[in-house]
Structures are given as structure tokens and as C-alpha cells.
Design an enzyme around this catalytic site. Structure first.
Site, PDB file in Angstrom:
ATOM      1  N   PRO A   2       0.815  -1.213   0.000  1.00  0.00           N
ATOM      2  CA  PRO A   2       0.000   0.000   0.000  1.00  0.00           C
ATOM      3  C   PRO A   2       0.852   1.268   0.000  1.00  0.00           C
ATOM      4  CG  PRO A   2      -0.735  -1.551   1.659  1.00  0.00           C
ATOM      5  CD  PRO A   2       0.571  -2.035   1.162  1.00  0.00           C
ATOM      6  N   GLU A   3       0.720   2.032  -1.032  1.00  0.00           N
ATOM      7  CA  GLU A   3       1.344   3.342  -1.132  1.00  0.00           C
ATOM      8  C   GLU A   3       0.212   4.326  -1.420  1.00  0.00           C
ATOM      9  OE1 GLU A   3       4.677   3.172  -3.844  1.00  0.00           O
ATOM     10  OE2 GLU A   3       4.941   1.047  -3.473  1.00  0.00           O
ATOM     11  N   LYS A  54       0.531   7.793   3.294  1.00  0.00           N
ATOM     12  CA  LYS A  54      -0.020   6.446   3.363  1.00  0.00           C
ATOM     13  C   LYS A  54      -0.890   6.248   4.604  1.00  0.00           C
ATOM     14  CE  LYS A  54       4.363   5.081   1.313  1.00  0.00           C
ATOM     15  NZ  LYS A  54       5.609   4.333   1.515  1.00  0.00           N
ATOM     16  N   ARG A 119       0.509  -9.403   8.787  1.00  0.00           N
ATOM     17  CA  ARG A 119       1.770  -9.242   9.524  1.00  0.00           C
ATOM     18  C   ARG A 119       1.664  -8.372  10.767  1.00  0.00           C
ATOM     19  NH1 ARG A 119       5.116  -9.006   3.990  1.00  0.00           N
ATOM     20  NH2 ARG A 119       4.330 -11.018   3.392  1.00  0.00           N
ATOM     21  N   ARG A 270      16.181  -2.934   0.156  1.00  0.00           N
ATOM     22  CA  ARG A 270      14.897  -3.163  -0.526  1.00  0.00           C
ATOM     23  C   ARG A 270      15.088  -3.628  -1.950  1.00  0.00           C
ATOM     24  NH1 ARG A 270      12.968   1.211   2.441  1.00  0.00           N
ATOM     25  NH2 ARG A 270      12.631   0.340   4.485  1.00  0.00           N
TER      26      ARG A 270
END
Length: 280
Positions: A2-3, A54, A119, A270
Site C-alpha cells: 500500500p502506497e 499512506k 503481519r 529493498r
DNA sequence: AGTATCCTGGAA
DNA sequence: TTCCAGGATACT
């Protein structure tokens, strides 16, 4: 992940379905995700839903707000008598509530808002509406695309940093809303190597990157976000931007611009996708 | 500037 | 069975 485009898609859905509903009860199954007193939101009526980068804020009529960050795997799913029959993504959501459902907002008229999070990185905080801006995450948020991120400011941020350009534009304190997927794609669009120290970018490259950020995020919203991970909209449906990425997740693919191969490298820990032939 | 931390489902 | 995914924060 999600951005800005995913969270904005959720915001629009929440705005559409939630406004006017009263919160009747809150069931907290995983306390660590929830901060503040749930009693403060009970009987509150949803007035509007805002997004900062976000982050999401649900404003209630009683002076309180719910500040929410879904991080990597959070889902906010609305169900009522009307939407009940519309199927949610079997793969990403399953049956509600599921074992990943950690908070349930009981609304009036038999509606519900589920917070799922595989998570458990996300959070929900009850705060007074006029104190939302004091939460560290919101307080330190930089200007964001489509809002107050001007080309001039963007230029200034890039010119003044030795950081690699990719982690720099993903720094929420400097610029709000850009995450790994759209950073990769915007850099590919602008033909810039993600490892370049930001201050080495030429004016024309900065302009192209600024354009790219907006372009790829617009595409993201057009396709309802990327459901590469757990992301779904408020009806529990997947987006399809993952099928339209320019570079993200495309290691091994042939770059259609020059026939080079898109590599996966790691930058700042990343996953980073780059065509070394055209991204300089 | 890089790395550990949170956390766990799903892929390898 | 181990490893990977990465948003944000906190270290070093």
C-alpha cells in the site's frame, strides 16, 4: 504494498460507504494494534475520511478520529446487507471475519468494518480530531504528489541530498506517499538509476522524475492499486496494477525500450528493479 | 548510510 | 525448514 494510490483507493471507498454510519461497538482481538480508548469512538458518526501520505484518518462527529496505518498487509473491508453478496477476493481475504481479522467496528444498520492484517504491522489509534496532526507520523509527513509537492520543492529535496535517489524519494518525512513499487517505476520512467546520488541529477532529470512519480501513481489509481501483496479495496477486491508495472517485479524481463534485461538489485535493503542499459 | 526491529503467510 | 516481503522507526 500500500502506497499513495492504494491508500487513496481505500480512502475513496471508505468515504463512499462509511460517511453517515455510526460506530456502535468495537471488538479488539489483537490489542497491540489498537491504541487509545475504543469507548471514545462509540456513538461517533463518520463525517469524513482523510488521507495523509499512506495514512488514513476517519473523522467522527464527536470530536474523535481514528488514525490508521495499514503498513504492508493491512486491509479495511466494509460489509453491509447490500455488499454482503458481492464476493470478496477469495485469495486475499477469504471469509469474514478470518483469523487475520484483528479489529471489528460494528456499525449501525447492520454494517461492519473489518481490519485484517497478516503481519500485524499496522496500527489504529483513537485521537481527538484536533490532535491528529500531533501524531509523529502525520506531524513529520512531507508534501505529497497531487497535493502540495511542487516541482520547486522536489528539486530542492533532490539537490540537497547525497542519498541515493530511490531511498530519498521514499522518505516520508521529505515526500509523502511514495513507496517501493512506484519509486521503482517512476525511476524507470525517467531513465534514472535508483542508486544515483540525488544531487547528481540534472534539472531535466528531476523534472522527468517528478512527472514520472505522478504518471505511475495515476496509473496505479486507474488500475485500483497493486495487489502484489495483501492489498484489497474496501469491498475486498483486488487491484491490478501489479500487471501493469514498468519495472517493479519484472526481473528477467526484457526492457521494451532497448532490449536490455531488468535486473533485481538491493538498495537500502529493498528490492530494486533496474534496466542498467537505459537507467543511467 | 546501512542495518535491526516489528510480524507472519507463503514461496522456495 | 528456511527465507523473503517491505513501511516506518530506531539504532550504530
Amino acid at each position: 504494498m500500500p502506497e499513495l494510490p492504494e491508500v487513496e483507493t481505500i480512502r475513496r471507498g471508505l468515504e463512499h460507504y462509511l460517511v453517515g454510519h455510526k460506530i456502535v461497538d468495537v471488538e479488539i482481538r489483537v490489542p497491540k494494534l489498537f491504541e487509545g480508548n475504543p469507548k471514545d469512538v462509540i456513538d461517533g458518526k463518520v463525517k469524513k475520511v482523510r488521507r495523509f501520505g499512506k495514512g488514513l484518518v476517519i473523522d467522527l462527529s464527536n470530536g474523535y478520529s481514528l488514525a490508521i496505518h495499514i503498513k504492508l498487509t493491512g486491509q479495511l473491508i466494509y460489509r453491509d446487507k447490500k455488499t454482503e453478496d458481492e464476493p470478496v477476493s477469495k485469495e486475499k481475504v477469504g471469509t469474514l471475519p478470518s483469523k487475520l481479522t484483528h479489529v471489528i467496528f460494528e456499525l449501525d444498520k447492520g454494517a461492519r468494518l473489518y481490519y485484517n492484517d497478516a503481519r500485524r504491522f499496522g496500527w489504529i489509534k483513537v485521537v481527538k480530531t484536533d490532535e491528529v496532526g500531533n501524531l509523529p507520523f502525520f506531524k513529520s509527513m512531507g508534501p505529497e504528489p497531487f497535493k502540495d509537492l511542487t516541482l520547486e520543492y522536489f528539486k530542492k529535496v533532490l539537490m540537497n541530498s547525497n542519498l541515493a535517489v530511490k531511498p530519498l524519494i521514499m522518505d516520508q518525512k521529505r515526500i509523502g506517499g511514495i513507496g517501493n513499487i512506484y519509486a521503482n517505476d517512476a525511476l524507470y520512467y525517467a531513465k534514472i538509476d535508483p542508486r544515483r546520488p540525488a544531487k547528481t541529477l540534472k534539472d531535466s532529470e528531476i523534472k522527468k522524475l517528478y512527472e514520472g512519480v505522478h504518471k505511475v501513481m495515476e496509473e496505479g489509481m486507474k488500475y485500483g492499486g497493486s495487489s502484489e501483496l495483501n492489498y484489497v479495496n474496501v469491498l475486498g477486491q483486488e487491484g491490478s496494477y501489479q500487471d501493469h508495472t514498468l519495472a517493479y517485479g519484472r526481473q528477467g524481463d526484457i526492457c521494451e525500450r532497448d532490449g536490455g534485461r531488468i535486473q533485481k538489485i538491493y538498495l537500502g535493503g529493498r528490492g530494486t528493479y533496474v534496466c542498467e542499459k537505459c537507467q543511467k
